[in-house]
Design a protein around this motif. Structure first.
Motif, PDB file in Angstrom:
ATOM      1  N   LEU A   1      18.116  14.730  48.713  1.00  0.00           N
ATOM      2  CA  LEU A   1      17.329  12.926  48.407  1.00  0.00           C
ATOM      3  C   LEU A   1      15.936  13.092  48.012  1.00  0.00           C
ATOM      4  O   LEU A   1      15.683  12.667  46.720  1.00  0.00           O
ATOM      5  N   GLN A   2      15.584  14.362  48.269  1.00  0.00           N
ATOM      6  CA  GLN A   2      13.747  14.706  47.999  1.00  0.00           C
ATOM      7  C   GLN A   2      14.337  15.147  46.054  1.00  0.00           C
ATOM      8  O   GLN A   2      13.467  14.507  45.170  1.00  0.00           O
TER       9      GLN A   2
ATOM     10  N   PHE B   1      11.887  21.096  53.229  1.00  0.00           N
ATOM     11  CA  PHE B   1      12.368  19.771  53.515  1.00  0.00           C
ATOM     12  C   PHE B   1      12.607  19.667  54.835  1.00  0.00           C
ATOM     13  O   PHE B   1      13.230  20.220  55.605  1.00  0.00           O
ATOM     14  N   GLN B   2      12.382  18.671  55.412  1.00  0.00           N
ATOM     15  CA  GLN B   2      12.702  17.582  56.611  1.00  0.00           C
ATOM     16  C   GLN B   2      12.699  16.140  56.915  1.00  0.00           C
ATOM     17  O   GLN B   2      12.204  15.918  55.309  1.00  0.00           O
ATOM     18  N   LEU B   3      13.792  15.969  57.372  1.00  0.00           N
ATOM     19  CA  LEU B   3      14.589  14.435  57.284  1.00  0.00           C
ATOM     20  C   LEU B   3      13.423  13.730  58.119  1.00  0.00           C
ATOM     21  O   LEU B   3      13.055  13.825  58.729  1.00  0.00           O
ATOM     22  N   ASP B   4      12.971  12.896  56.750  1.00  0.00           N
ATOM     23  CA  ASP B   4      11.882  11.642  57.764  1.00  0.00           C
ATOM     24  C   ASP B   4      12.582  10.923  58.113  1.00  0.00           C
ATOM     25  O   ASP B   4      14.075  10.783  58.619  1.00  0.00           O
TER      26      ASP B   4
ATOM     27  N   LYS C   1      20.399  18.605  58.026  1.00  0.00           N
ATOM     28  CA  LYS C   1      19.210  18.339  57.686  1.00  0.00           C
ATOM     29  C   LYS C   1      18.583  18.460  57.104  1.00  0.00           C
ATOM     30  O   LYS C   1      17.962  17.187  55.885  1.00  0.00           O
ATOM     31  N   HIS C   2      18.404  19.510  56.102  1.00  0.00           N
ATOM     32  CA  HIS C   2      17.211  20.257  55.900  1.00  0.00           C
ATOM     33  C   HIS C   2      18.595  19.546  53.793  1.00  0.00           C
ATOM     34  O   HIS C   2      17.380  19.224  53.269  1.00  0.00           O
TER      35      HIS C   2
ATOM     36  N   GLY D   1      15.276   7.919  49.006  1.00  0.00           N
ATOM     37  CA  GLY D   1      15.992   7.568  50.351  1.00  0.00           C
ATOM     38  C   GLY D   1      17.597   7.289  50.886  1.00  0.00           C
ATOM     39  O   GLY D   1      17.704   7.013  49.492  1.00  0.00           O
TER      40      GLY D   1
ATOM     41  N   SER E   1      17.875  16.282  53.189  1.00  0.00           N
ATOM     42  CA  SER E   1      16.325  16.641  52.798  1.00  0.00           C
ATOM     43  C   SER E   1      15.855  16.896  51.470  1.00  0.00           C
ATOM     44  O   SER E   1      14.974  15.967  50.509  1.00  0.00           O
ATOM     45  N   TYR E   2      16.549  18.263  51.150  1.00  0.00           N
ATOM     46  CA  TYR E   2      15.838  18.683  49.743  1.00  0.00           C
ATOM     47  C   TYR E   2      16.972  17.748  48.531  1.00  0.00           C
ATOM     48  O   TYR E   2      16.361  17.227  48.119  1.00  0.00           O
TER      49      TYR E   2
ATOM     50  N   GLU F   1      22.405  24.688  54.663  1.00  0.00           N
ATOM     51  CA  GLU F   1      22.244  24.773  55.324  1.00  0.00           C
ATOM     52  C   GLU F   1      20.952  25.903  55.360  1.00  0.00           C
ATOM     53  O   GLU F   1      19.876  26.130  56.187  1.00  0.00           O
TER      54      GLU F   1
END
Length: 615
Positions: free
Chosen positions: A59-60, A612-615, A52-53, A65, A56-57, A38
């Protein structure tokens, strides 16, 4: 496993968080495809918050998702850890009441309500959430990615729930913990106590103590083993808690420690003295002896020729080098993210092999970490778009032109920031986010420490060497892809010190040229080695080859691409900012080469954006 995912890929997300060095790791059908700390996204060194970042990375990267995640694993058992914390405070009450008041609210939130906190942080995740014991996660991170079908496993750190070290045995897809050393007796905390006492920051300054150790003499070894550590032949030990304050205090050492070693802890940033060097050398010697005894016990219990290592103490590459040279094992493999970040990887692999009962496939001589290049990478288009937004001056070169140009720059003693491919997972820069220099230059270490890294001058730099040439320069003939082994520079490359240069011992010996690669030769003629192969990092390998073709030297200086107190750079923006804020001469971003002299005047941005941001 649910029927919904039976015919699709199975994704498992591993997490570590809430102590230090939070991270996330993603498996796809048991394959490690993405992992990151992180801190790289938030730019807060050792960030312990929910990753969280990093999630998100991951998953991206996979293009999925949270609804595609089959299960989530967490690297330790918070309730068991809370039990240890509470029992410790009850045992020493009323001592430690101030620390109890300070930490209590945090424990309630992060230990008792972890399940709810994790699910909320994952956007309301309702699937399976599994917990593994801390040292089991470490052991899994060491064994399952290793190139061994079976192996002894040794983990050593500060503390997990109750365990501070463990010995295990891995066979195929099975992993069993055979023995544990338990709280409050901890090799990691012993080393951290000396980190604190010598004026460095606990959980990050341990590297500095290891780097400072060769400047000192082991004057305090007997004192440590007489008063602080009751060491047994099998590597187990008892710490005399009279001299420590970590059970319930706000410091690592007590007044008795201060009296024993003749003065208060060194103030941070105050001048280093010979005393700190001797203390560092002494605790390093004790640490190595304990590691060797634990390894012998692991060998006796498992009768294996292989050893896997993890836990924060496994980042002590000097101790690892001694294990390789003097220990009972033929082969050693060390998890590159050996600290708590690697726990995210370990728990994910435990979930795959144990909970999902999936077999393990081993390729002889090849680990499954992919060189630890598991973090974000950026396309040529993404990098150029940033450079254009920035108004940067740059030149695009094809692959061979770039390697030749950088080799010539290094040979002329220029310092180059090298940003290429996916970011490394773990604390070491391995040629994806690195600062490079010429190892033949006697001035390079001082220039990189003071002008680029803004850190203490005694800090050593590591050599990256072509895998097939390692034994030509170092007393080592095995791979060290993760920069976790120290070995001596070959005798024929060493330059003996004159009588005048030999004394007095201490920091003034820093500038004595000791070999034909002085920038990476420490004062005891050792080096922390990274071997580079074309299979794991073809671009970095070819760059070093180009440097060898130009100079005859198959070695470059490799330091992490960051400045003191900051994490290794993650994005092109991070790299450009570090380039402009330091005395780096040139920057490579993918195929683009930037010279400092051609850039516009640097203006610090008010806010730095991350991808990278968690939706």
């Amino acid at each position: 496993m649910s029927e919904e995912f039976a015919t699709l890929h199975c994704y498992i997300l591993g997490l570590s968080a809430f102590y230090h060095d939070s991270a996330a790791c993603l498996l796809r059908d048991g394959e490690i495809i993405a992992a990151a700390q992180e801190e790289r996204f938030t730019r807060k060194k050792g960030d312990s918050s929910f990753p969280k970042h990093a999630v998100s990375y991951c998953l991206q990267y996979a293009g999925i998702g949270m609804d595609a995640i089959e299960l989530v694993g967490f690297y330790d058992k918070p309730l068991l850890k809370f039990e240890r914390i509470l029992e410790t405070y009850l045992a020493i009450a009323p001592r430690g009441f101030r620390s109890f008041l300070k930490a209590g609210p945090l424990w309630v939130k992060e230990k008792l309500f972890t399940d709810r906190l994790l699910r909320e942080s994952l956007g309301g995740y309702e699937g399976s959430l599994l917990y593994a014991e801390h040292h089991e996660s470490h052991a899994a991170s060491a064994f399952f990615p290793s190139p061994f079908e079976e192996s002894a496993v040794l983990t050593m750190d500060g503390v997990g729930e109750w365990a501070t070290a463990s010995i295990g045995l891995g066979r195929g897809s099975d992993l069993e913990i055979l023995s544990e050393l338990r709280w409050p007796d901890s090799l990691g905390l012993l080393y951290s106590a000396f980190t604190y006492y010598t004026g460095f920051t606990v959980n990050s300054g341990e590297y500095k103590v290891m780097g400072l150790a060769p400047y000192g003499e082991p004057r305090y070894v007997d004192l440590i083993l007489r008063d602080l550590v009751d060491l047994r032949e099998d590597g187990s030990f008892r710490l005399n808690q009279k001299y420590f304050n970590y059970l319930g205090g706000l410091t690592m050492t007590s007044e008795a420690f201060t009296e024993l070693f003749g003065g208060p802890p060194r103030l941070s940033e105050s001048p280093l003295t010979q005393k700190e060097m001797d203390l560092a050398r002494s605790v390093q010697v004790v640490c190595e002896e304990i590691m060797l005894r634990m390894a012998r016990t692991a060998h006796r219990l498992t009768d294996s020729k292989n050893l896997c290592l993890a836990g924060g103490v496994a980042l002590n590459c000097v101790g690892n080098g001694r294990l390789l040279r003097e220990g009972p094992f033929e082969n050693i493999w060390i998890q590159p993210a050996a600290g708590d970040a690697g726990g995210a990887l370990g728990v994910a692999l435990l979930a795959w092999h144990r909970h999902c009962a999936k077999p393990r496939t081993v390729t002889a001589g090849v680990d499954s970490m992919k060189g630890a290049y598991l973090g974000p990478g950026f396309t040529e288009g993404e990098i150029e778009a940033f450079l254009q937004r920035q108004g940067a001056s740059y030149e695009r070169l094809d692959r061979e032109e770039l390697f030749g140009a950088v080799a010539r720059l290094l040979a002329s003693e220029k310092i180059v920031g090298w940003f290429n491919g996916r970011m490394e997972f773990g604390p070491r820069a391995l040629g994806a986010r690195s600062i490079l220099g010429d190892p033949r230059s006697p001035r390079m270490q001082a220039q990189m420490n003071f002008k680029i890294k803004f850190r203490e001058g005694f800090r050593p730099f590591a050599p990256s060497v072509l895998r097939e040439r390692v034994s030509d320069y170092f007393e080592m003939d095995v791979e060290s892809p993760y920069m976790l082994l120290v070995a001596p520079v070959k005798k024929e490359r060493q330059i003996p010190m004159s009588g005048a240069e030999r004394g007095p011992w201490g920091i003034e010996q820093l500038n004595v040229v000791r070999s034909d690669i002085p920038a990476v030769t420490h004062i005891d003629y050792s080096a922390r080695i990274q071997t580079v192969s074309p299979e794991t990092n073809p671009d970095y390998y070819q760059l070093i080859r180009s440097f060898e073709e130009l100079t005859g030297c198959p070695v470059v200086v490799n330091s992490s691409f960051n400045v003191r107190g900051e994490p290794i750079v993650c994005t092109p923006e991070d790299a450009y900012r570090c380039f402009m804020r330091t005395h780096l001469d040139f920057l490579v971003l993918g195929p683009f080469l930037l010279g400092k002299a051609e850039q516009q005047e640097w203006k610090e941005p008010t806010e730095w954006q991350h991808e990278f941001q968690l939706d």
